[in-house]
Design a protein around this motif. Sequence first.
Motif, short mmCIF file in Angstrom:
data_model
loop_
_atom_site.label_atom_id
_atom_site.label_comp_id
_atom_site.label_asym_id
_atom_site.label_seq_id
_atom_site.Cartn_x
_atom_site.Cartn_y
_atom_site.Cartn_z
N UNK A 105 0.82 -1.19 0.00
CA UNK A 105 0.00 0.00 0.00
C UNK A 105 0.86 1.24 0.00
N UNK A 106 0.26 2.36 -0.35
CA UNK A 106 1.01 3.61 -0.45
C UNK A 106 1.68 3.98 0.87
N UNK A 107 0.96 3.85 1.96
CA UNK A 107 1.48 4.25 3.26
C UNK A 107 2.61 3.36 3.76
N UNK A 108 2.60 2.11 3.36
CA UNK A 108 3.59 1.15 3.85
C UNK A 108 4.42 0.54 2.73
N UNK A 109 4.47 1.19 1.60
CA UNK A 109 5.17 0.63 0.44
C UNK A 109 6.62 0.29 0.74
N UNK A 110 7.31 1.17 1.44
CA UNK A 110 8.73 0.95 1.73
C UNK A 110 8.95 -0.30 2.58
N UNK A 111 7.98 -0.61 3.45
CA UNK A 111 8.12 -1.77 4.33
C UNK A 111 8.11 -3.08 3.56
#
Length: 126
Positions: A105-111
């Motif tokens: 998801x956009x908010x957790x993309x980096x994770x």
Amino acid sequence: RCSCRASGGGLVQPGGSLRLSCVASGRAFANYFMGWFRQAPGKEREFVAAIRWNGGRIYYADSVQGRFTISRDDAKNTVYLQMKNLKPEDTAQYYCAASLRGFYGVARAADGMDYWGKGTQVTVSS
């Protein structure tokens, strides 16, 4: 694994265009989710765009929607970020990353990213 080294950055005037490239490495590219991120000095890293290698599912940050286009070339194992109508706010170090798991998801993309490459600087200034 993915080297995910970004290239193609440079200095461009506001309203101009630039295309970034990211060459991946590995043998499971069909299952990879490739992403572009950026980070300006003093700012948090932010998601820009992502694409599923096989399937064509694409995601964009609201700030770049309509201006940036992410794409990939399977034969060249390369993902691109075509940027147009660039703004000074787009100035940042741009990074390419790959996920073996999926888009979080956009908010957790980096994770969800497993590999991160060296970035390329994009500077938008007159």
